[in-house]
Design a protein around this motif. Structure first.
Motif, short mmCIF file in Angstrom:
data_model
loop_
_atom_site.label_atom_id
_atom_site.label_comp_id
_atom_site.label_asym_id
_atom_site.label_seq_id
_atom_site.Cartn_x
_atom_site.Cartn_y
_atom_site.Cartn_z
N LYS A 199 4.80 -60.44 10.77
CA LYS A 199 3.85 -59.94 11.62
C LYS A 199 3.26 -60.99 12.60
O LYS A 199 2.75 -60.86 13.66
CB LYS A 199 2.61 -59.71 10.46
N GLN A 200 3.50 -62.14 12.04
CA GLN A 200 2.78 -63.36 12.92
C GLN A 200 3.90 -63.55 14.33
O GLN A 200 3.27 -63.45 15.45
CB GLN A 200 2.86 -64.66 12.23
N ASP A 203 3.08 -60.65 16.47
CA ASP A 203 1.90 -60.59 17.13
C ASP A 203 1.73 -61.59 18.19
O ASP A 203 1.18 -61.31 19.54
CB ASP A 203 0.70 -61.34 16.16
N THR A 206 3.09 -59.28 21.12
CA THR A 206 2.09 -58.13 21.12
C THR A 206 0.99 -58.73 22.21
O THR A 206 0.69 -58.27 23.22
CB THR A 206 1.20 -57.77 19.99
N LYS A 207 0.68 -59.93 22.03
CA LYS A 207 -0.41 -60.64 22.90
C LYS A 207 0.02 -60.93 24.36
O LYS A 207 -0.67 -60.59 25.39
CB LYS A 207 -0.69 -61.80 22.31
N GLU A 213 -0.20 -51.65 18.29
CA GLU A 213 0.31 -52.14 16.80
C GLU A 213 1.70 -51.54 16.71
O GLU A 213 2.18 -50.32 16.92
CB GLU A 213 -0.50 -51.33 15.75
#
Length: 319
Positions: A199-200, A203, A206-207, A213
């Motif tokens: 997930k990290q 993320d 994603t940013k 999501e």
């Protein structure tokens, strides 16, 4: 309307504004290193990789073949939409190679302008058109298109159920729908979510790229189940795009075709040479591209670690 709904709406608006700004500011950069197709390529296994553009065009053709659209070209769709069209490379390809009239939609005014310029230069203005539009609220009537295409757009969608619903809504009965997107790996039966480290990693990407999501290929298939579609097919094409991110970064090691210098720093990560491109000077202005090119390395790493998958899903709207 509930407070929660208002907050979600505000989040959606903020995300979409970020997406539009991202592509307004950086599409010239992507064009400088990738050309007019801002999507991954398809490469044969076990042989030296082709150049990026050849692989990108191959991706389009293989996607069409996957959906059964190349079996009889006399029946190829005549009226198509490219949702998340970028600089319109696929839109123009569908028009020039397959004769389809095609409209491309994007959140970026810059992309609409540039895509229209390229269409005019290629003599395709009578075949293709482009407009700013929201994929969650497409400005077209029900059943308007006999082919609905979306390549590497779904990962930006904050309300993915609505996104899929809109693709199906604008498709005519019997129309083919193709969705190809960045996905996370399918979860094991014993898992409820990805690992914290996975997930990290996602993320961070994603940013930078203003993504929603992440979901799996299986999730896209599930999202289609409530809709009147048939012949649903899906596959993981991750192995076919392996060379892309390395090639994309290596493509920056030169002047572009406008004679504009792309400045870079070479670094090593995961035994693969990756390039951080600092700035590209273009007609769209000078923008810091450090973050988005750092994320290219994270994308490559995500595929290597089996976190990221390239998923393709096709179906046909029931008659």
């Amino acid at each position: 309307m509930s407070t929660t709904a208002v907050q979600l709406s505000a989040e959606v608006v903020a995300l979409q504004e970020g997406i539009g700004k991202l592509y307004d500011e950086h599409s010239a950069f992507w064009e400088a290193i990738l050309g007019d197709h801002i999507h991954q390529g398809y490469y044969d296994l076990g042989v030296p990789p082709t150049d990026v553009r050849t692989a990108q065009l191959r991706m389009i053709d293989e996607s069409l073949r996957f959906a059964g659209l190349l079996e009889d070209l006399s029946k190829f769709p005549k009226n198509a939409i490219d949702v998340g069209c970028g600089l319109g490379g696929t839109t123009r390809y569908l028009g020039s190679k397959y004769g389809a009239k095609c409209v491309g939609v994007t959140l970026s005014p810059y992309q609409v302008q540039r895509a229209s310029e390229l269409a005019a230069a290629q003599g395709l203005s009578d075949k293709v058109s482009f407009q700013v539009a929201n994929a969650l609220n497409l400005p077209f009537p029900d059943g308007h298109f006999d082919f609905v295409w979306s390549m590497e757009c779904g990962e930006h969608m904050p309300e993915r159920e609505k996104f899929i619903s809109e693709l199906v809504r604008v498709a005519a009965p019997g129309a083919t729908i193709i969705v190809a997107a960045w996905c996370h790996r399918d979860l094991l039966s014993s898992e409820k979510s990805l690992k914290p480290s996975e997930k990290q990693h996602l993320d961070k990407i994603t940013k930078v790229y203003h993504l929603a999501e992440w979901c799996s290929i299986a999730d896209y298939v599930k999202l289609l189940k409530p809709h009147p579609v048939e012949n649903v097919k899906s596959d993981d094409w991750s192995k076919y795009i392996t060379p892309f991110w390395t090639q994309a970064t290596h493509a920056a090691l030169s002047f572009n075709d406008k004679g504009e210098l792309i400045v870079f720093i070479l670094f090593e990560t995961n035994k693969n040479a990756c390039i951080i491109i600092l700035n590209v000077v273009s007609s769209a202005g000078t923008h810091d591209t450090t973050d988005i090119t750092t994320a290219m390395g994270w994308m490559n790493e995500g595929y290597e670690k089996d976190i990221i998958k390239f998923g393709i899903v096709s179906c046909r709207k029931a008659k």
